[in-house]
Scaffold this motif. Structure first.
Motif, mmCIF file in Angstrom:
data_model
loop_
_atom_site.group_PDB
_atom_site.id
_atom_site.type_symbol
_atom_site.label_atom_id
_atom_site.label_comp_id
_atom_site.label_asym_id
_atom_site.label_seq_id
_atom_site.Cartn_x
_atom_site.Cartn_y
_atom_site.Cartn_z
ATOM 1 N N ALA A 186 0.719 -12.076 -18.643
ATOM 2 C CA ALA A 186 0.688 -12.768 -17.352
ATOM 3 C C ALA A 186 1.909 -12.378 -16.526
ATOM 4 N N ALA A 187 1.782 -12.523 -15.195
ATOM 5 C CA ALA A 187 2.896 -12.468 -14.239
ATOM 6 C C ALA A 187 3.694 -11.179 -14.290
ATOM 7 N N ALA A 188 3.039 -10.038 -14.482
ATOM 8 C CA ALA A 188 3.762 -8.765 -14.572
ATOM 9 C C ALA A 188 4.462 -8.435 -13.256
ATOM 10 N N GLN A 189 5.697 -7.897 -13.376
ATOM 11 C CA GLN A 189 6.490 -7.556 -12.198
ATOM 12 C C GLN A 189 7.136 -6.190 -12.392
ATOM 13 N N LEU A 190 7.065 -5.371 -11.355
ATOM 14 C CA LEU A 190 7.685 -4.046 -11.359
ATOM 15 C C LEU A 190 9.195 -4.145 -11.155
ATOM 16 N N SER A 191 9.929 -3.281 -11.838
ATOM 17 C CA SER A 191 11.360 -3.162 -11.560
ATOM 18 C C SER A 191 11.549 -2.432 -10.238
ATOM 19 N N ALA A 248 11.429 -0.721 -4.729
ATOM 20 C CA ALA A 248 12.328 -0.851 -3.587
ATOM 21 C C ALA A 248 11.884 0.021 -2.412
ATOM 22 N N ASP A 249 11.221 1.169 -2.717
ATOM 23 C CA ASP A 249 10.743 2.024 -1.626
ATOM 24 C C ASP A 249 9.348 1.637 -1.146
ATOM 25 N N GLU A 250 8.755 0.587 -1.753
ATOM 26 C CA GLU A 250 7.457 0.041 -1.361
ATOM 27 C C GLU A 250 6.331 1.064 -1.462
ATOM 28 N N GLN A 251 6.440 1.977 -2.426
ATOM 29 C CA GLN A 251 5.398 2.971 -2.622
ATOM 30 C C GLN A 251 4.527 2.678 -3.836
ATOM 31 N N LEU A 252 5.047 1.917 -4.779
ATOM 32 C CA LEU A 252 4.269 1.499 -5.948
ATOM 33 C C LEU A 252 4.163 -0.017 -5.901
ATOM 34 N N VAL A 253 2.920 -0.521 -5.909
ATOM 35 C CA VAL A 253 2.673 -1.934 -5.643
ATOM 36 C C VAL A 253 1.843 -2.544 -6.767
ATOM 37 N N MET A 254 2.240 -3.713 -7.226
ATOM 38 C CA MET A 254 1.421 -4.481 -8.154
ATOM 39 C C MET A 254 0.434 -5.305 -7.319
ATOM 40 N N VAL A 255 -0.836 -5.152 -7.605
ATOM 41 C CA VAL A 255 -1.898 -5.788 -6.833
ATOM 42 C C VAL A 255 -2.649 -6.774 -7.729
ATOM 43 N N THR A 256 -2.965 -7.938 -7.173
ATOM 44 C CA THR A 256 -3.778 -8.916 -7.901
ATOM 45 C C THR A 256 -5.141 -9.030 -7.232
ATOM 46 N N SER A 257 -6.153 -9.263 -8.041
ATOM 47 C CA SER A 257 -7.508 -9.479 -7.540
ATOM 48 C C SER A 257 -8.106 -10.652 -8.299
ATOM 49 N N TYR A 258 -8.647 -11.629 -7.545
ATOM 50 C CA TYR A 258 -9.208 -12.818 -8.189
ATOM 51 C C TYR A 258 -10.300 -13.392 -7.302
ATOM 52 N N SER A 259 -11.047 -14.345 -7.870
ATOM 53 C CA SER A 259 -12.059 -15.060 -7.089
ATOM 54 C C SER A 259 -12.199 -16.457 -7.665
ATOM 55 N N ASP A 260 -13.150 -17.219 -7.144
ATOM 56 C CA ASP A 260 -13.370 -18.556 -7.680
ATOM 57 C C ASP A 260 -13.927 -18.500 -9.092
ATOM 58 N N ARG A 261 -14.588 -17.400 -9.469
ATOM 59 C CA ARG A 261 -15.190 -17.273 -10.797
ATOM 60 C C ARG A 261 -14.412 -16.332 -11.720
ATOM 61 N N ASP A 262 -13.302 -15.814 -11.228
ATOM 62 C CA ASP A 262 -12.537 -14.820 -11.983
ATOM 63 C C ASP A 262 -11.049 -15.137 -11.866
ATOM 64 N N PRO A 263 -10.381 -15.411 -13.021
ATOM 65 C CA PRO A 263 -8.941 -15.705 -12.945
ATOM 66 C C PRO A 263 -8.104 -14.516 -12.525
ATOM 67 N N GLY A 264 -8.704 -13.314 -12.537
ATOM 68 C CA GLY A 264 -8.022 -12.193 -11.917
ATOM 69 C C GLY A 264 -7.622 -11.073 -12.848
ATOM 70 N N SER A 265 -7.211 -9.986 -12.221
ATOM 71 C CA SER A 265 -6.701 -8.809 -12.921
ATOM 72 C C SER A 265 -5.534 -8.268 -12.112
ATOM 73 N N ARG A 266 -4.706 -7.460 -12.790
ATOM 74 C CA ARG A 266 -3.581 -6.799 -12.106
ATOM 75 C C ARG A 266 -3.776 -5.286 -12.158
#
Length: 905
Positions: A56-61, A352-370
């Motif tokens: 859960a809650a993965a974050q890029l350095s 820091a250069d905003e070129q690699l982004v962690m994206v989340t996708s979710y819905s009311d029926r899906d808790p999501g993926s990263r």
């Protein structure tokens, strides 16, 4: 890039998060389904809804080389780190708390440290910790050493800024000097060196730094509850913006020009909050945007940390709407939407250069993926699926609905209906949100899906007083707890019954925090509506709730009084008494389960104890769970799972629905440990104020000038303090003046006492800009409390004589007939809460005591609250002269500090 959310204080919405947290659960077989229930999807193990997620809650350095994430360690969420591109199974552990889950973490700006916050057993006294993810494990441990950067005992740290301009620095607020207000500190992350920047003696509720890490703005709540935005100048503060208690305004972010600030406001004729650009130097305000559809408040803004430009604005309507201001970001977002259709897309951490982004996708029926999205190559790669073993095909839709309340006001809500059965004559569970100044939104809701899988319809009403729907809708909830706010919930049930969706004989209600209050109010004020109810950390007595709010909410106390009701006025007190479920507990005939965290700082354990006692004493069955290691909502996985196991069985029993039997061994072992027999519940004994008389002294104070010195210790820190006490006989009275030199400056407290009885006649307190004048006469304490010359009168009914109050308190206590086993209860005045408080003094024995002034035979006297409030003062009194030789004091009003002073001469 940052998402800047509103700075409005959603004071009691903590449990909404707790109910949605992914915590541990049971793995058992479902019972056989009955004929009608056989059409429902398979019974899904509650562990799949509330158990610990694997990742859960993965974050890029910041440099894009590492990913930090949460993963269970000994069944408790801790922080792990892995290289980008490696499987998560190769991550290495960097924190190893076996009991308390890590609630939040982030990378330092330079990527050298990971910072996280942690409290103790739910007391919400958070400290900020730093750990070097590249450091070797500490000797004898599995993880590197985590350093406590704030080291505040019994106090709460607040993070104000993590500046890009100074990546080894974090700016924090600490209320260890004054529990009600946070001073501002600069902390060097690598060394822990802490520097005081601003002492908070001006009732500042929030601080804001600019891009260069300069402290530029402060927010203050006035004694009327109005909001002031202050410019921080070298010599003090300058008010640059203000709005009334029933309006809101808050700075969001500084503009890239370094002068103007983005401000969200609904001041004046505006109903919906909008985003403006405000110049603190000139006072000029220019509107940027409000909801293009005119439906909801301005939600949030997304900024680029790289360019400081405004990238997008966000509105939370029935679903989230985003309006892009940057064409490149908009194109990337639409590309991601095309690759991940049907859900909501969120931008999480990025490099820091905003070129690699962690994206989340979710819905009311899906808790999501990263996913990881490379803005250069436009490649989108899956990182992990949240709760991968949760069968998405059996999840249900969350439908936005509207219905009219008792006075015709339209109430927005969300309805989740079970799959596989007709939407006809269903059992219903109403789930009111916490806050109440918060709202429910569209998305995956673990509790709603869990209940729908059991066969329930689930209603989540955004009753009046909920945020996001405009100023009028919010203010329509003022002083309406249990009244029109409750009607909004009641009429939601009626709406679903009238449509034939819900069986009126199988309606339950379950909520936490304010939702817990709404649960108690529902079974009290509409006793025929509900067949079962589960109140989680719900207040039962609004008067005691307001008396025991945490000290660090002091800025919002007057707002509570304006929005809930003022207990200091006869009409306000009467209203709050009427709206308190405890006072109408005799009306309850709905089966009730009460759930509480013993360390809850917001809704004290007594709130649940007293409603349990009220029902037990009238012979009405009530079930009670209380976890000794939890606060405002359950965070420990085993406690959380035990709670849901009990609540599920309880609701099924009375609403005639299916449920999961049993659970994992640790959960089933924990459940009886936190289950409380109502017969054993007792409230802390309080003295009967009517029977308390004024003690009679047997000696006179010792006149003279006395010097005391000592320390104020807070955890590992210790600060020197000193005090000069002057005791003199003057005009047939005793006058005692304490002049103290404290870390916060000089304070002078002067009390005049009657010559023979030592009863206080008048008192004056001066500390910084605060001046309090008070006189005791005719069963009342009257006076003024002034800050910066603005005097506010007060009057407190005493109900009897006062003793040992103010600067003469210790000398008056020293003159009582002290002896082995002597104890006495007497009245004091609590200036902060504007009411009488009862104190008890008890002689613990006699000791030989050595202090700088010499060696003495002394009485040891302990002073505590006779009403069960925390805090203790211990005095040593010379048996011969009645001089006070030593004092040791601790209490929540001192932020957990221990103050020790000794007589020097």
């Amino acid at each position: 890039m940052k998402r800047h959310l509103t700075m409005s204080s959603l004071l009691w919405s903590g449990l909404a998060l707790a109910l949605a947290l992914p915590l541990a659960a049971a793995e058992t077989k479902a019972p056989a389904a009955q004929a009608k229930k056989s059409q429902l999807p398979p019974l899904i193990d509650r562990d799949k809804f509330f158990g610990n997620p694997e990742i859960a809650a993965a974050q890029l350095s910041p440099d894009g080389k590492w990913i930090a994430f949460l993963k269970p360690y000994k069944e408790t969420r801790n922080i792990w780190v892995k290289k980008v591109g490696e499987p998560y199974a190769k991550g290495h552990l960097i924190t190893a708390d076996p009991k308390r889950p890590i609630p939040a973490f982030f990378w330092s700006r330079d990527g050298k440290q990971i910072l996280f916050v942690q409290d103790k057993d739910g007391d919400e006294n958070f400290n900020v910790y730093a750990v070097d993810p590249a450091a070797p494990a500490a000797p004898g441990k599995d993880v590197p050493e985590a350093r406590n950067l704030t080291a505040a005992k019994g106090a709460r740290a607040m993070i104000y800024a993590v500046p890009k301009a100074d990546p080894d620095t974090i700016y924090v607020g600490l209320n260890d000097r004054d529990a009600a207000w946070h001073d501002v500190y600069k902390v060097k992350i690598s060394t822990g060196e802490r520097t005081l920047l601003r002492k908070n003696t001006e009732r500042i509720a929030g601080w804001m730094f600019d891009k260069q890490a300069n402290l530029r703005l402060a927010l203050r709540t006035t004694e009327k509850g109005d909001t002031e935005i202050l410019r921080v100048d070298p010599e003090g503060f300058t008010k640059v913006y203000e709005c009334s208690v029933f309006e809101s305004a808050a700075p969001v972010n500084f503009h890239k020009d370094g002068k103007r600030v983005y401000l969200e406001t609904n001041k004046g004729a505006r109903d919906l909050t909008e985003l403006v650009l405000f110049d603190p130097a000139t006072g000029q305000e220019a509107k940027l945007e409000s909801d293009p559809k005119g439906r909801v408040d301005f939600g949030s803004a997304i900024f680029s940390d790289l360019t400081d430009d405004l990238i997008a604005t966000v509105y939370q309507d029935d679903r989230t709407r985003i309006y892009w201001k940057d064409k490149a970001w908009e194109a990337d977002y639409k590309l991601i939407q095309k690759k991940l259709p049907g859900g909501e897309i969120g931008l999480a951490s990025m490099t820091a250069d905003e070129q690699l982004v962690m994206v989340t996708s979710y819905s009311d029926r899906d808790p999501g993926s990263r996913y990881l999205f490379d803005r250069r190559t436009k490649k989108l790669s899956l990182e992990y699926v949240s709760r991968e073993d949760l069968p998405r095909q059996h999840m249900v839709a969350m439908q936005p609905i509207r219905y009219k309340s008792s006075d015709g006001l339209e109430i927005p809500a969300y309805l989740s209906l079970p799959k596989g059965v007709p939407a006809k004559s269903l059992p219903l569970v109403v789930v009111p949100h916490g806050g109440p100044w918060a709202r429910d939104g569209w998305g995956f809701n673990s509790l709603a899906q869990f209940l729908a899988n059991r066969g329930y319809a689930v209603l989540q009403p955004n009753f009046r007083g909920s945020t996001g729907y405009g100023k009028k809708f919010l203010n329509a909830g003022n002083k309406q707890w249990g009244d029109l706010m409750q009607d909004d919930i009641t009429w939601g049930v009626k709406h679903l019954v009238a449509k034939g969706i819900v069986d009126p004989k199988r309606v339950g209600i379950m909520g936490g925090s304010y939702g817990g209050y709404a649960t108690l109010a529902g079974v009290t004020f509409t006793p025929d509506l509900y067949a079962a109810a589960v109140s989680i950390v719900g207040p039962s007595n609004l008067l005691t709730l307001l008396e025991t709010i945490p000290p660090y909410w002091e800025a919002g106390r007057i707002i509570f009084h304006e929005r809930m009701g003022n207990p200091n006025t006869p009409e306000g007190k009467k209203q709050l008494e009427r709206q308190s479920p405890l006072n109408s507990a005799a009306k309850i005939h709905t089966p009730l389960m009460v759930i509480q965290g013993a360390n809850d700082p917001r809704v004290k354990k007594a709130e649940s104890d007293q409603i349990v006692i009220a029902l037990r004493d009238r012979g009405f069955p009530v079930e009670y769970l209380c976890a000794p290691d939890e606060g405002h909502g359950f965070a420990r996985p085993v406690n959380n799972q035990a709670m849901f196991a009990a609540a599920e069985t309880f609701l099924a029993k009375y609403l005639k629905a299916r449920h999961q039997e049993g659970g994992k061994p640790d959960v089933m072992k924990r459940l009886p440990e936190i289950t409380v027999d109502p017969k054993t519940v007792v409230l802390a004994k309080k003295a009967d104020a009517a029977s308390v008389s004024v003690p009679k002294p047997v000696a006179k104070p010792t006149a003279g000038t006395f010097t005391y010195a000592g320390t104020m210790a807070m955890g590992p820190r210790s600060m020197a303090i000193s005090m000069v006490r002057t005791v003199k006989e003057e005009g047939g009275t005793w006058v005692v003046t304490d002049t103290a030199k404290l870390p916060g400056g000089e304070a002078v407290d002067t009390t005049t006492m009657a010559k023979d009885t030592l009863a206080p006649l008048k008192r004056q307190v001066k500390q910084g800009p605060v001046v309090i004048e008070m006189a005791f006469d005719g069963g009342k304490a009257t006076g003024t409390m002034a800050m910066g010359g603005n005097a506010k009168p007060f009057s407190i009914d005493l109900g009897g004589g006062i003793y040992a109050d103010g600067s003469g308190a210790e000398d008056a206590l020293a003159c009582l007939p002290l002896a082995e086993g002597y104890a006495v209860t007497f009245r004091n005045v609590d200036l902060q809460r504007q009411k009488v408080q009862l104190k008890q003094a008890k002689v613990l024995g006699q000791e030989e005591l050595k202090v700088p002034a010499g060696t003495f035979k002394a009485w040891k006297v302990e002073l505590t609250s006779a009403e069960g409030d925390p805090g203790t003062t211990t005095l040593w009194v010379d048996t011969a002269s009645r001089k006070v030789l030593k004092t040791v004091a601790t209490g929540p009003q001192m932020g957990g500090a221990v103050v020790t002073v000794e007589l020097q001469n």
